[in-house]
Write an enzyme that holds these catalytic residues in place. Structure first.
Site, PDB file in Angstrom:
ATOM      1  N   ASP A  24     -68.148  27.709   1.265  1.00  0.00           N
ATOM      2  CA  ASP A  24     -68.877  26.943   0.240  1.00  0.00           C
ATOM      3  C   ASP A  24     -67.982  26.779  -0.976  1.00  0.00           C
ATOM      4  O   ASP A  24     -67.506  27.761  -1.550  1.00  0.00           O
ATOM      5  CB  ASP A  24     -70.151  27.710  -0.139  1.00  0.00           C
ATOM      6  CG  ASP A  24     -70.848  27.104  -1.358  1.00  0.00           C
ATOM      7  OD1 ASP A  24     -71.557  27.838  -2.072  1.00  0.00           O
ATOM      8  OD2 ASP A  24     -70.655  25.893  -1.604  1.00  0.00           O
ATOM      9  N   ASN A  26     -68.848  24.843  -3.807  1.00  0.00           N
ATOM     10  CA  ASN A  26     -69.502  24.490  -5.084  1.00  0.00           C
ATOM     11  C   ASN A  26     -70.658  25.425  -5.450  1.00  0.00           C
ATOM     12  O   ASN A  26     -71.492  25.086  -6.268  1.00  0.00           O
ATOM     13  CB  ASN A  26     -69.993  23.036  -5.022  1.00  0.00           C
ATOM     14  CG  ASN A  26     -71.052  22.840  -3.945  1.00  0.00           C
ATOM     15  OD1 ASN A  26     -71.289  23.742  -3.112  1.00  0.00           O
ATOM     16  ND2 ASN A  26     -71.690  21.693  -3.932  1.00  0.00           N
ATOM     17  N   ASP A  28     -73.416  26.343  -4.057  1.00  0.00           N
ATOM     18  CA  ASP A  28     -74.843  26.122  -3.736  1.00  0.00           C
ATOM     19  C   ASP A  28     -75.274  26.941  -2.528  1.00  0.00           C
ATOM     20  O   ASP A  28     -76.396  26.781  -2.032  1.00  0.00           O
ATOM     21  CB  ASP A  28     -75.112  24.619  -3.510  1.00  0.00           C
ATOM     22  CG  ASP A  28     -74.398  24.077  -2.269  1.00  0.00           C
ATOM     23  OD1 ASP A  28     -74.588  22.892  -1.944  1.00  0.00           O
ATOM     24  OD2 ASP A  28     -73.647  24.847  -1.616  1.00  0.00           O
ATOM     25  N   ASP A  32     -69.319  23.510   2.984  1.00  0.00           N
ATOM     26  CA  ASP A  32     -69.130  22.069   2.764  1.00  0.00           C
ATOM     27  C   ASP A  32     -67.702  21.648   3.127  1.00  0.00           C
ATOM     28  O   ASP A  32     -66.849  22.482   3.451  1.00  0.00           O
ATOM     29  CB  ASP A  32     -69.448  21.714   1.312  1.00  0.00           C
ATOM     30  CG  ASP A  32     -68.781  22.678   0.336  1.00  0.00           C
ATOM     31  OD1 ASP A  32     -69.488  23.285  -0.489  1.00  0.00           O
ATOM     32  OD2 ASP A  32     -67.548  22.863   0.443  1.00  0.00           O
ATOM     33  N   ASP A 101     -68.210  15.720  16.164  1.00  0.00           N
ATOM     34  CA  ASP A 101     -69.296  16.041  17.091  1.00  0.00           C
ATOM     35  C   ASP A 101     -70.230  14.820  17.160  1.00  0.00           C
ATOM     36  O   ASP A 101     -70.897  14.488  16.187  1.00  0.00           O
ATOM     37  CB  ASP A 101     -70.050  17.274  16.560  1.00  0.00           C
ATOM     38  CG  ASP A 101     -70.808  18.004  17.667  1.00  0.00           C
ATOM     39  OD1 ASP A 101     -70.864  19.250  17.615  1.00  0.00           O
ATOM     40  OD2 ASP A 101     -71.318  17.310  18.576  1.00  0.00           O
ATOM     41  N   ASP A 198     -72.303  15.793  22.408  1.00  0.00           N
ATOM     42  CA  ASP A 198     -73.480  16.656  22.569  1.00  0.00           C
ATOM     43  C   ASP A 198     -74.297  16.230  23.791  1.00  0.00           C
ATOM     44  O   ASP A 198     -74.528  15.039  24.006  1.00  0.00           O
ATOM     45  CB  ASP A 198     -74.322  16.484  21.296  1.00  0.00           C
ATOM     46  CG  ASP A 198     -75.391  17.528  21.153  1.00  0.00           C
ATOM     47  OD1 ASP A 198     -75.052  18.722  21.113  1.00  0.00           O
ATOM     48  OD2 ASP A 198     -76.572  17.155  21.088  1.00  0.00           O
ATOM     49  N   GLU A 239     -70.219  18.152  26.283  1.00  0.00           N
ATOM     50  CA  GLU A 239     -71.065  19.327  26.521  1.00  0.00           C
ATOM     51  C   GLU A 239     -71.938  18.959  27.696  1.00  0.00           C
ATOM     52  O   GLU A 239     -72.758  18.041  27.618  1.00  0.00           O
ATOM     53  CB  GLU A 239     -71.930  19.653  25.318  1.00  0.00           C
ATOM     54  CG  GLU A 239     -72.730  20.919  25.562  1.00  0.00           C
ATOM     55  CD  GLU A 239     -73.898  21.092  24.618  1.00  0.00           C
ATOM     56  OE1 GLU A 239     -74.488  20.088  24.200  1.00  0.00           O
ATOM     57  OE2 GLU A 239     -74.225  22.243  24.282  1.00  0.00           O
ATOM     58  N   HIS A 312     -71.449  27.778  18.583  1.00  0.00           N
ATOM     59  CA  HIS A 312     -72.506  27.939  17.568  1.00  0.00           C
ATOM     60  C   HIS A 312     -73.886  28.160  18.184  1.00  0.00           C
ATOM     61  O   HIS A 312     -74.865  28.378  17.462  1.00  0.00           O
ATOM     62  CB  HIS A 312     -72.529  26.690  16.684  1.00  0.00           C
ATOM     63  CG  HIS A 312     -72.872  25.468  17.460  1.00  0.00           C
ATOM     64  ND1 HIS A 312     -72.071  24.950  18.452  1.00  0.00           N
ATOM     65  CD2 HIS A 312     -73.959  24.680  17.429  1.00  0.00           C
ATOM     66  CE1 HIS A 312     -72.637  23.890  18.973  1.00  0.00           C
ATOM     67  NE2 HIS A 312     -73.784  23.700  18.378  1.00  0.00           N
ATOM     68  N   ASP A 313     -73.935  28.049  19.530  1.00  0.00           N
ATOM     69  CA  ASP A 313     -75.224  28.253  20.203  1.00  0.00           C
ATOM     70  C   ASP A 313     -75.296  29.614  20.884  1.00  0.00           C
ATOM     71  O   ASP A 313     -76.335  29.940  21.477  1.00  0.00           O
ATOM     72  CB  ASP A 313     -75.424  27.187  21.300  1.00  0.00           C
ATOM     73  CG  ASP A 313     -75.675  25.808  20.747  1.00  0.00           C
ATOM     74  OD1 ASP A 313     -75.306  24.837  21.428  1.00  0.00           O
ATOM     75  OD2 ASP A 313     -76.208  25.699  19.619  1.00  0.00           O
TER      76      ASP A 313
HETATM   77  O1  TEU Z   1     -76.937  22.096  22.664  1.00  0.00           O
HETATM   78  C1  TEU Z   1     -77.480  21.671  23.902  1.00  0.00           C
HETATM   79  C2  TEU Z   1     -77.907  22.845  24.633  1.00  0.00           C
HETATM   80  O2  TEU Z   1     -77.804  22.982  25.804  1.00  0.00           O
HETATM   81  C3  TEU Z   1     -78.544  23.811  23.732  1.00  0.00           C
HETATM   82  O3  TEU Z   1     -79.890  23.331  23.725  1.00  0.00           O
HETATM   83  C4  TEU Z   1     -78.483  25.205  24.139  1.00  0.00           C
HETATM   84  O4  TEU Z   1     -78.757  25.301  25.486  1.00  0.00           O
HETATM   85  C5  TEU Z   1     -79.495  25.867  23.292  1.00  0.00           C
HETATM   86  O5  TEU Z   1     -78.827  26.772  22.548  1.00  0.00           O
HETATM   87  C6  TEU Z   1     -80.657  26.363  24.072  1.00  0.00           C
HETATM   88  O6  TEU Z   1     -80.370  27.593  24.652  1.00  0.00           O
HETATM   89  C7  TEU Z   1     -76.517  21.021  21.852  1.00  0.00           C
HETATM   90  C8  TEU Z   1     -75.994  21.625  20.553  1.00  0.00           C
HETATM   91  O7  TEU Z   1     -74.866  22.455  20.850  1.00  0.00           O
HETATM   92  C9  TEU Z   1     -77.127  22.409  19.929  1.00  0.00           C
HETATM   93  O8  TEU Z   1     -76.677  23.095  18.755  1.00  0.00           O
HETATM   94  C10 TEU Z   1     -78.238  21.438  19.571  1.00  0.00           C
HETATM   95  O9  TEU Z   1     -79.342  22.156  19.051  1.00  0.00           O
HETATM   96  C11 TEU Z   1     -78.693  20.654  20.826  1.00  0.00           C
HETATM   97  O10 TEU Z   1     -77.608  20.137  21.584  1.00  0.00           O
HETATM   98  C12 TEU Z   1     -79.517  19.443  20.400  1.00  0.00           C
HETATM   99  O11 TEU Z   1     -78.668  18.517  19.776  1.00  0.00           O
HETATM  100 CA    CA Z   2     -71.585  23.945  -0.893  1.00  0.00          CA
END
Ligand code: TEU
Ligand code: CA
Length: 537
Positions: A24, A26, A28, A32, A101, A198, A239, A312-313
């Site tokens: 971050d 700034n 908040d 960013d 993305d 995605d 993906e 990130h998932d």
């Molecule tokens: O994720 C698709 C996906 O398969 C996810 O739904 C994952 O399986 C989820 O964590 C459920 O267990 C992509 C992106 O990586 C995710 O961050 C988004 O939330 C999703 O698509 C919808 O755009």
């Molecule tokens: Ca920020």
């Protein structure tokens, strides 16, 4: 030897940034674009030459940017289009690249297209989404509940494979295909170098056949997006929850003109968990077996493989199948050697390079993710809250989304303001400053590994030979190219003797600084060494 189309792509080393949680600038409390610019030299020094930036388009952030309301503008919290242009320039000035993305399957319901579409059947945008008088089937949302939502404005149901505010686009409408192609061209014009796409498998559906993904026109649509000669060789990674190599071939074979590679999630699905919220007592052995299966398959079909364990998932993989406490350094570095010296393109998720482990929170209030919140509510209908919270702590996507820990000061050096989400519960132990000050630094190991890979083509395109057997509680493989051979030895959780059938030079890389390749290996000890010339035949 990989086919020429992908030779150059093997040089990509991609770092995934979840912008909300990276840095971050700034105060908040929200990461960013300017914050990312501040950290580009940190990434360059690591050996990164490209970043995959999670969505930063305008969004109400119901799904933290994967619910897009304007694909051609930057969400207020992350900055402006000028900041994005500055980021692209700053990357290119360092010889680094940007992978955006792209989210083609759905938009936010606050997108202009949806706001127009809901006005009625005579609106030009009417068929941009799926509308039915009644629910046509019993499809469920990935984020729990029905995938069909009644819209009182239009008086019909619309499809949302994810959140209620993420309406699925109807790709059978040529106007949708055209609109998405124009968005790809807009960002190519801005200078981006590639796209992560995605849920690419979901853009073609077959409602009649009950298929919400892998529909009959999938490859036609992907070819529309990326098969054109738009004058720029893009790197594209889909993906795509493929289950077998045939599907990957259909996407990535060189002559297809579709995608450079895929994220396939076989090992993510099956390592260390029965399902997303239920742990399974696996070890690195499970990861090895899945990695090697896909290595053999992609090699057989001359495909480019994406090498990753985290995103990130997914909560940190070292916390699922290795030891993220007293052997956290060894686990993080051993896994890096196992994964990133195989053949393919390395993808490193923010925090992996400092051995970030899973966090543990005592309250559901510390979580933000829509999937997590919906799942917790559903769990609490059938189990005590503390059991529900235990499962959430194990499987929540937030476990990968708390702010990046730069130091042990207040807010982890991430922000001068209150962060948008709870800090990592171990941030005062696990942070960049502590890692770099340690005798044994995960960052320095990653940097040395990426340097070794960069300086030795054998790790880019060398033939893979697996020496360990499926029953061995360790992994030994070699990479060979033009008479040169290197050995990679990765011990798993127990101390044991390991001996190679050939002699090596002193290890060029070792997480515990061992002198030789043969001998007693400590838990999660790894070594990478060049085989002496005499034994390379
Ligand atoms: O994720 C698709 C996906 O398969 C996810 O739904 C994952 O399986 C989820 O964590 C459920 O267990 C992509 C992106 O990586 C995710 O961050 C988004 O939330 C999703 O698509 C919808 O755009
Ligand atoms: Ca920020």
């Amino acid at each position: 030897m990989l086919c020429t189309k992908y030779q150059d792509d093997l040089r990509w080393v991609i770092y995934q940034i979840y912008p909300r949680s990276f840095m971050d600038s700034n105060g908040d409390g929200i990461g960013d674009l300017q914050g990312i610019i501040q950290k580009l030299d940190y990434l360059k020094d690591l050996g990164i030459n490209a970043i995959w930036l999670c969505p930063c388009y305008k969004s109400p952030n119901d799904d933290n940017g994967y619910d897009i309301s304007d694909y051609r503008d930057i969400m207020d919290e992350f900055g402006t289009m000028a900041d994005m242009e500055a980021l692209i320039d700053a990357l290119h000035a360092r010889g680094m690249k940007l992978i955006m993305d792209l989210v083609p399957n759905h938009t936010s319901t606050s997108h202009r297209w949806f706001q127009e579409s809901r006005k009625g059947k005579d609106n030009p945008y009417s068929d941009f989404y799926y509308w039915f008088d009644e629910k046509p089937n019993d499809w469920k949302s990935v984020f729990r509940g029905s995938a069909w939502e009644y819209d009182p404005v239009r008086g019909q149901y619309y499809l949302h494979s994810f959140a209620v505010s993420q309406a699925d686009l109807n790709w059978d409408n040529p106007a949708v295909v055209k609109a998405m192609k124009e968005i790809v061209d807009f960002w190519i014009e801005k200078g981006v170098d590639g796209f992560r796409v995605d849920v690419i498998d979901m853009i073609s559906k077959d409602l009649g056949a009950g298929k919400n993904s892998f529909g009959p026109r999938l490859h036609e649509f992907i070819h529309e997006l990326f098969g054109r000669e738009n004058g720029k060789k893009l790197f594209t990674v889909g993906e795509c929850w493929v289950k077998d190599i045939d599907e990957m071939v259909r996407h990535c074979a060189a002559e297809r003109g579709e995608l450079s590679t895929l994220f396939q999630f076989d090992h993510i699905e099956k390592c260390g968990r029965y399902d997303k919220f239920t742990p399974k007592p696996d070890t690195l052995k499970t990861l090895r077996d899945h990695l090697l299966h896909w290595q053999r398959e992609t090699e057989k079909y001359d495909l480019l493989h994406s090498l990753f364990t985290d995103n990130h998932d997914q909560p940190p993989m070292i916390s699922r199948i290795a030891n993220d406490r007293e052997k956290r350094y060894e686990s993080a570095t051993c896994m890096a050697a196992m994964v990133y010296l195989l053949k393919g393109v390395p993808f490193i998720y923010q925090g992996q390079e400092i051995g970030r482990a899973a966090a543990h929170y005592d309250s559901i209030d510390c979580f933000n993710d829509i999937e997590t919140i919906n799942t917790y509510r559903e769990f609490c209908e059938t189990m005590p809250a503390e059991e529900a919270l235990k499962r959430i702590n194990f499987g929540s996507r937030d476990n990968a989304r708390h702010p990046m820990e730069w130091d042990d000061s207040e807010n982890g050096g991430f922000s001068t303001g209150k962060p948008w989400i709870a800090l990592h519960t171990r941030y005062q132990e696990i942070n960049v400053k502590n890692d770099l000050a340690a005798d044994r630094s995960v960052y320095r190991f990653y940097r040395a590994l990426l340097q070794l890979r960069r300086e030795n083509d054998v790790f880019l395109d060398g033939d893979l030979q697996v020496l360990s057997s499926p029953d061995d509680p360790y992994m030994i493989f070699t990479r060979s190219l033009k008479g040169e051979k290197w050995a990679v030895i990765c011990n798993f959780e127990n101390e044991q003797p390991i001996a190679l059938p050939f002699s090596c030079e002193k290890p060029a890389l070792s997480n515990l600084n061992r002198e030789g390749t043969d001998g007693l290996y400590a838990p999660y000890e790894c070594a990478v060494a060049k085989v002496i010339a005499r034994d390379c035949q």
